[in-house]
Write an enzyme that holds these catalytic residues in place. Structure first.
Site, mmCIF file in Angstrom:
data_model
loop_
_atom_site.group_PDB
_atom_site.id
_atom_site.type_symbol
_atom_site.label_atom_id
_atom_site.label_comp_id
_atom_site.label_asym_id
_atom_site.label_seq_id
_atom_site.Cartn_x
_atom_site.Cartn_y
_atom_site.Cartn_z
ATOM 1 N N ASN A 176 0.840 -1.207 0.000
ATOM 2 C CA ASN A 176 0.000 0.000 0.000
ATOM 3 C C ASN A 176 0.865 1.242 0.000
ATOM 4 O O ASN A 176 1.989 1.214 0.513
ATOM 5 C CB ASN A 176 -0.829 0.097 1.296
ATOM 6 N N ASP A 232 8.674 5.664 17.577
ATOM 7 C CA ASP A 232 7.658 5.391 16.565
ATOM 8 C C ASP A 232 7.544 3.874 16.420
ATOM 9 O O ASP A 232 8.423 3.239 15.845
ATOM 10 C CB ASP A 232 8.081 6.036 15.231
ATOM 11 N N GLY A 235 9.798 6.537 11.420
ATOM 12 C CA GLY A 235 9.503 6.038 10.076
ATOM 13 C C GLY A 235 8.917 4.651 10.113
ATOM 14 O O GLY A 235 8.950 3.975 11.151
ATOM 15 N N LEU A 237 4.398 -8.596 22.480
ATOM 16 C CA LEU A 237 3.850 -7.882 23.639
ATOM 17 C C LEU A 237 4.380 -6.461 23.720
ATOM 18 O O LEU A 237 4.584 -5.924 24.815
ATOM 19 C CB LEU A 237 4.216 -8.657 24.912
ATOM 20 N N LYS A 291 1.304 -4.589 5.022
ATOM 21 C CA LYS A 291 2.022 -5.567 5.850
ATOM 22 C C LYS A 291 2.866 -6.521 5.014
ATOM 23 O O LYS A 291 3.950 -6.935 5.432
ATOM 24 C CB LYS A 291 1.027 -6.351 6.698
ATOM 25 N N ALA A 302 5.227 -0.346 12.339
ATOM 26 C CA ALA A 302 5.985 -1.397 11.647
ATOM 27 C C ALA A 302 6.893 -2.220 12.568
ATOM 28 O O ALA A 302 7.620 -3.083 12.082
ATOM 29 C CB ALA A 302 6.786 -0.853 10.465
ATOM 30 N N ALA A 303 6.846 -1.992 13.888
ATOM 31 C CA ALA A 303 7.668 -2.825 14.791
ATOM 32 C C ALA A 303 7.261 -4.293 14.649
ATOM 33 O O ALA A 303 8.111 -5.194 14.613
ATOM 34 C CB ALA A 303 7.527 -2.366 16.236
ATOM 35 N N GLY A 304 5.965 -4.533 14.549
ATOM 36 C CA GLY A 304 5.474 -5.913 14.376
ATOM 37 C C GLY A 304 5.956 -6.500 13.058
ATOM 38 O O GLY A 304 6.269 -7.698 12.978
ATOM 39 N N ASP A 305 6.033 -5.684 12.009
ATOM 40 C CA ASP A 305 6.522 -6.171 10.712
ATOM 41 C C ASP A 305 8.017 -6.470 10.779
ATOM 42 O O ASP A 305 8.492 -7.456 10.201
ATOM 43 C CB ASP A 305 6.237 -5.133 9.614
ATOM 44 N N GLU A 333 -4.160 -9.059 4.606
ATOM 45 C CA GLU A 333 -4.565 -7.872 3.835
ATOM 46 C C GLU A 333 -4.775 -8.188 2.353
ATOM 47 O O GLU A 333 -4.968 -7.278 1.560
ATOM 48 C CB GLU A 333 -3.528 -6.744 3.994
HETATM 49 P P1 ADP Z 1 2.462 -4.665 16.631
HETATM 50 O O1 ADP Z 1 3.350 -3.592 16.064
HETATM 51 O O2 ADP Z 1 2.053 -5.692 15.613
HETATM 52 O O3 ADP Z 1 1.314 -4.183 17.462
HETATM 53 P P2 ADP Z 1 4.017 -5.136 19.044
HETATM 54 O O4 ADP Z 1 3.598 -3.804 19.517
HETATM 55 O O5 ADP Z 1 3.791 -6.308 19.930
HETATM 56 O O6 ADP Z 1 3.392 -5.511 17.616
HETATM 57 O O7 ADP Z 1 5.587 -5.020 18.685
HETATM 58 C C1 ADP Z 1 6.281 -6.048 18.028
HETATM 59 C C2 ADP Z 1 7.645 -6.241 18.641
HETATM 60 O O8 ADP Z 1 8.414 -5.037 18.489
HETATM 61 C C3 ADP Z 1 7.629 -6.527 20.141
HETATM 62 O O9 ADP Z 1 7.514 -7.919 20.367
HETATM 63 C C4 ADP Z 1 8.969 -5.984 20.581
HETATM 64 O O10 ADP Z 1 9.986 -6.938 20.313
HETATM 65 C C5 ADP Z 1 9.188 -4.793 19.652
HETATM 66 N N1 ADP Z 1 8.724 -3.540 20.292
HETATM 67 C C6 ADP Z 1 7.548 -2.892 20.078
HETATM 68 N N2 ADP Z 1 7.463 -1.781 20.851
HETATM 69 C C7 ADP Z 1 8.613 -1.727 21.559
HETATM 70 C C8 ADP Z 1 9.152 -0.831 22.546
HETATM 71 N N3 ADP Z 1 8.470 0.251 22.972
HETATM 72 N N4 ADP Z 1 10.380 -1.107 23.060
HETATM 73 C C9 ADP Z 1 11.091 -2.178 22.659
HETATM 74 N N5 ADP Z 1 10.630 -3.058 21.745
HETATM 75 C C10 ADP Z 1 9.412 -2.849 21.203
#
Ligand code: ADP
Length: 298
Positions: free
Chosen positions: A12, A238, A279, A212, A41, A241-244, A139
């Site tokens: 996207n 930010d 980003g 988590l 995603k 995309a942490a989950g990605d 998606e």
């Molecule tokens: P999503 O982005 O899909 O909601 P999460 O929020 O669980 O997924 O984040 C995915 C992963 O990214 C976590 O398991 C962790 O390893 C990392 N992460 C996310 N937020 C943080 C943070 N504030 N500090 C450190 N690691 C983070």
């Protein structure tokens, strides 16, 4: 040997406008900024896997328009193989995002080309069969995800499903999933009974990774193995995309047959680097960035 990852999923263009206040229905407000950010995603997880060191192919669809060209260019620049991304006669998928000064947002996703990924061709099935890990999200049409997972399963390829965004999953898809990756919200939506989330999800699939946020990630499988891994401490700027980032890195580590505890810690490092960087796609970490934080948190 390089980890071979095939991702079946969305691409996207996110159109992001910032505004002092979100508009009410029928209202027009003057915003103060605008950016376009490549996302989806599927594309994000493919980029995450490629940057984490995987040999990664994306199967997806973009439109015959400027966004489609930009999305393909960005994927290629990030090292993703795009020969199996189709260009279709439909607008590219977009997300229209308004963000107010308090960080609250409103989002409309128009799937466009992504919704046209309704069949898999022989060369796509062959690519899936030659992978170490298939990664998919929700998606693109769920029937296509199920067909990809079936092809992977028949070829002995690990099927990793990131069940996002949350939606009910058909039994024929669930029966082919080796590893379910979900965040807390998705876990709540999928778990069919109360109590321990991982146990409830193990009713559906043999292995579960639950992310988590700042607390890290947990793993459980039907052999009774349970692991909890803390996330490295970063100052989060930010978490988009942490989950990605986690998903792409975990797929690479899994394809390399790393011990589960190491794969989890490495993927948590990837998610944390991403959360500590401004980003979305541009914040997806490289192998070296992941390894640095992984080493520092050992
Ligand atoms: P999503 O982005 O899909 O909601 P999460 O929020 O669980 O997924 O984040 C995915 C992963 O990214 C976590 O398991 C962790 O390893 C990392 N992460 C996310 N937020 C943080 C943070 N504030 N500090 C450190 N690691 C983070």
């Amino acid at each position: 040997m390089t980890a071979r990852i095939v991702v079946v999923g969305s691409a996207n263009m996110d159109l992001v406008a910032t505004t002092p206040a979100l508009p009410a229905p029928g209202q027009t407000v003057l915003g103060h900024g605008f950016t376009t950010v490549p996302g989806g995603k599927g594309a994000n997880q493919a980029l995450a896997a490629a940057r984490a060191g995987g040999d990664c192919t994306l199967i997806g669809a973009v439109g015959d328009d400027a966004f489609g060209t930009d999305l393909l260019t960005g994927l290629r620049a990030g090292g993703v193989r795009t020969a199996l991304v189709r260009t279709v006669a439909e607008p590219s998928g977009v997300a229209l995002i308004a963000v107010d000064d308090a960080g609250e947002n409103q989002i409309v996703v128009a799937p466009g080309a992504n919704a046209r990924l309704t069949d898999l061709r022989a060369e796509e099935l062959a690519a899936i069969g030659a992978a170490d890990v298939l990664v998919a999200q929700l998606e693109v049409p769920v029937e296509t995800v199920a067909a990809a997972a079936r092809a992977a399963r028949e070829a002995g390829v690990t099927v990793m499903l990131n069940a996002a965004p949350a939606r009910p999953l058909p039994a024929d898809l669930l029966s082919t999933v080796d590893l379910l990756l979900v965040n807390e919200g998705e876990a709540r939506a999928l778990a069919q009974r109360r109590g321990d989330r991982i146990d409830a999800l193990l009713d559906l699939v043999p292995r579960v990774v639950l992310t988590l946020g700042a607390k890290g990630a947990s793993y459980g499988d039907r052999d009774g193995l349970r692991l909890d891994v803390p996330a490295p401490v970063v100052s989060a700027v930010d978490t988009t995309a942490a989950g990605d980032a986690f998903a792409g890195a975990f797929a690479v580590a899994w394809a390399e047959s790393r011990p589960v505890a190491d794969a989890l810690r490495w993927a948590c490092a990837a998610g944390a680097v991403c959360a500590g960087t401004l980003g979305a796609a541009s914040a997806l970490p490289t192998f070296t960035q992941i390894d640095e934080l992984y080493g520092a948190s050992a």
